[in-house]
Write an enzyme that holds these catalytic residues in place. Structure first.
Site, PDB file in Angstrom:
ATOM      1  N   GLY A 148       0.709  -1.069  -0.084  1.00 29.10           N
ATOM      2  CA  GLY A 148      -0.055  -0.030   0.146  1.00 29.10           C
ATOM      3  C   GLY A 148       0.700   1.135  -0.066  1.00 29.10           C
ATOM      4  O   GLY A 148       2.122   1.223   0.180  1.00 29.10           O
ATOM      5  N   CYS A 149       0.129   2.383  -0.515  1.00 32.13           N
ATOM      6  CA  CYS A 149       1.071   3.605  -0.356  1.00 32.13           C
ATOM      7  C   CYS A 149       1.429   4.322   0.657  1.00 32.13           C
ATOM      8  O   CYS A 149       2.800   4.346   1.207  1.00 32.13           O
ATOM      9  CB  CYS A 149       0.123   4.669  -1.212  1.00 32.13           C
ATOM     10  SG  CYS A 149      -1.530   4.894  -0.375  1.00 32.13           S
ATOM     11  N   TYR A 150       0.648   4.331   2.001  1.00 28.64           N
ATOM     12  CA  TYR A 150       1.126   4.531   3.431  1.00 28.64           C
ATOM     13  C   TYR A 150       2.098   3.687   3.867  1.00 28.64           C
ATOM     14  O   TYR A 150       3.205   4.034   4.313  1.00 28.64           O
ATOM     15  CB  TYR A 150      -0.190   4.545   4.281  1.00 28.64           C
ATOM     16  CG  TYR A 150      -1.120   5.713   3.982  1.00 28.64           C
ATOM     17  CD1 TYR A 150      -0.490   7.217   4.194  1.00 28.64           C
ATOM     18  CD2 TYR A 150      -2.376   5.774   4.270  1.00 28.64           C
ATOM     19  CE1 TYR A 150      -1.234   8.248   4.042  1.00 28.64           C
ATOM     20  CE2 TYR A 150      -3.351   6.808   4.047  1.00 28.64           C
ATOM     21  CZ  TYR A 150      -2.708   8.055   3.922  1.00 28.64           C
ATOM     22  OH  TYR A 150      -3.565   9.088   3.931  1.00 28.64           O
ATOM     23  N   THR A 152       4.185   1.926   2.196  1.00 32.14           N
ATOM     24  CA  THR A 152       5.490   2.155   1.500  1.00 32.14           C
ATOM     25  C   THR A 152       6.395   3.192   2.414  1.00 32.14           C
ATOM     26  O   THR A 152       7.673   3.131   2.726  1.00 32.14           O
ATOM     27  CB  THR A 152       5.355   2.441   0.170  1.00 32.14           C
ATOM     28  OG1 THR A 152       4.991   1.175  -0.345  1.00 32.14           O
ATOM     29  CG2 THR A 152       6.546   2.636  -0.557  1.00 32.14           C
ATOM     30  N   ALA A 153       5.525   4.292   2.383  1.00 31.06           N
ATOM     31  CA  ALA A 153       6.287   5.511   3.067  1.00 31.06           C
ATOM     32  C   ALA A 153       6.780   5.332   4.521  1.00 31.06           C
ATOM     33  O   ALA A 153       7.801   5.750   5.011  1.00 31.06           O
ATOM     34  CB  ALA A 153       5.623   6.690   2.801  1.00 31.06           C
TER      35      ALA A 153
END
Length: 343
Positions: A148-150, A152-153
C-alpha cells in the site's frame, strides 16, 4: 518482450500503470480489461495515452489473460483473489496492486477487509513487494503483493532504525498525509473540491486498513513487539504522501544520517536527503522515488523521520513495475527513470 495484461485499467492506479507500461522498453501490452468500458478505446478514456496505445478495453477473459507472462491487478480489494489461482496454476506470474495478498494472517485480513478470503492457500506463497526489503524473494516469486501507499512511505522511514534495534518499538508514531487520488477515481461527495478544498483533516483514527500491513512489515525485522499509532490525514492536493515518523531512541550515540545512507546505498529509488532537509511531496511527483530526511530534534532521545512518495508511483504503479523488473531479471530501474514534475 514481456507480454503483459492489466486487469482493471480505469482507475487512477490503472492509468498510472498504463502510462509507465506503454513506455517500458521490455513490455508488450496485450490486454487491458474493464467490464464497464469494454469496447472503448483506451486513449478515448485517457487522452494522455493518445498515440501510445491502440488497444481497447476488453471484458476479463481467462483464456486471453492466460497467454500473458505477467498480469497486473489494479482492481478493488477482493477481485484479484478470485482469479489469481487459475492464472498462477497456468504459469502466469501476478502482481496484485490491491490488498488481497498483503497480510499473511487470513483471520487478520478478513477482520480488516470484511470478507472471506477466496484463496487463503496462496497467502503463504505471496511475496510482499517492497524491493528494499524483499528483493531476492521478489525475483523468484509467482505472486507479488504490491504494498500500500502509506505502508511504503512508513516502512521505508522506520526500517533502518528497527533493523539496528535503535528505537523502542512499543511506541512508534506515523503521522501521515495524502492527496485525494489515494481515495480512488469513483464518485465520492467527500472528495469534491467544494468539500475538501482549503481544508485539512485526519481520518480513520480508530483504525485504518494499512495499520496491520505496516505492523506486519516492521515486525518481520523487529526483535520485540511493534506498537504503532497510525493516523492518516487528507490534504487538498492530487498526488503525494508525506509521513512524519516518531520513535524514541535507545542509543543516542549513533550517527543517524550515516545509518540511513548506508542502509539505502544500494537502493536506486530511495534518496536520503542531506542533514537538515525537509522533503517535499512535489519533489517526487510522477517519479518512483522515496525521499527521506532523518532528524534528532535538539539532540534529544526522539528521532523524527520525514518520508515522501508519490502515492500513485512508488506507492502503487511504479513500485509494481519495479517488482516486474525484478521478476523478469531486468534492471530494477528499467522504464522508471522519469524525472519528477516541477512546479
Amino acid at each position: 518482450m514481456i507480454k503483459v495484461g492489466v486487469v482493471g485499467g480505469t482507475g487512477y492506479t490503472g492509468v498510472e500503470l498504463l502510462r509507465l507500461l506503454v513506455a517500458h522498453p521490455s513490455c508488450e501490452l496485450v490486454a487491458i480489461t474493464s467490464r464497464a468500458e469494454s469496447g472503448k478505446a483506451v486513449a478515448d478514456l485517457f487522452p494522455n495515452l493518445r498515440g501510445l496505445t491502440d488497444l481497447s478495453f476488453v471484458a476479463p477473459d481467462a483464456a486471453q489473460l492466460g497467454e500473458c507472462d505477467l498480469v497486473f491487478f489494479a482492481t478493488p480489494n477482493g477481485v484479484a483473489m478470485t482469479q489469481v489461482p487459475e492464472l498462477v496454476a497456468g504459469g502466469v506470474r501476478v502482481i496484485d496492486l490491491a490488498a488481497d495478498f498483503r497480510i499473511a494472517d487470513q483471520a487478520v485480513w478478513e477482520q480488516w477487509y470484511g470478507m472471506r478470503h477466496a484463496c487463503p492457500e496462496l497467502l503463504p506463497e505471496a511475496v510482499y513487494g517492497l524491493p528494499e526489503l524483499n528483493r531476492q524473494a521478489i525475483r523468484e516469486a509467482r505472486l507479488v503483493a504490491n504494498p500500500g501507499c502509506y505502508p511504503t512511505a512508513v516502512a521505508l522511514g522506520f526500517l533502518p532504525l528497527i533493523e539496528d534495534g535503535l528505537v523502542a518499538c512499543d511506541f512508534l508514531v506515523a503521522d501521515t498525509k495524502s492527496g485525494v487520488s489515494g481515495a480512488g477515481r469513483s464518485a465520492n461527495v467527500a472528495m469534491l473540491m467544494g468539500e475538501m478544498g482549503e481544508s485539512f483533516k485526519a481520518y480513520a483514527i480508530p483504525g485504518h486498513r494499512h495499520q496491520p500491513e505496516i505492523r506486519q512489515t516492521l515486525s518481520r525485522v523487529s526483535d520485540e513487539p511493534v506498537g504503532l499509532t497510525f493516523v492518516p490525514h487528507l490534504v487538498p492536493m492530487i498526488r503525494g504522501i508525506e509521513a512524519t515518523l516518531y520513535a524514541r531512541l535507545t542509543d543516542r550515540s549513533v550517527d543517524l544520517q550515516a545509518l540511513f545512507e548506508k542502509r539505502y546505498r544500494q537502493d536506486c529509488f530511495v534518496d536520503i536527503m542531506p542533514p537538515g532537509s525537509h522533503p517535499e511531496t512535489r519533489s517526487v511527483k510522477g517519479a518512483n522515488h522515496c525521499r527521506i530526511a532523518v532528524h534528532s530534534p535538539r539532540e534529544g532521545d526522539v528521532v523524527v523521520v520525514s518520508s515522501v512518495i508519490d502515492n500513485l508511483v512508488k506507492g502503487a504503479a511504479g513500485q509494481a513495475v519495479q517488482n516486474m523488473n525484478l521478476m523478469f531479471d531486468l534492471n530494477e530501474d528499467c522504464g522508471l527513470n522519469q524525472v519528477a514534475l516541477l512546479p
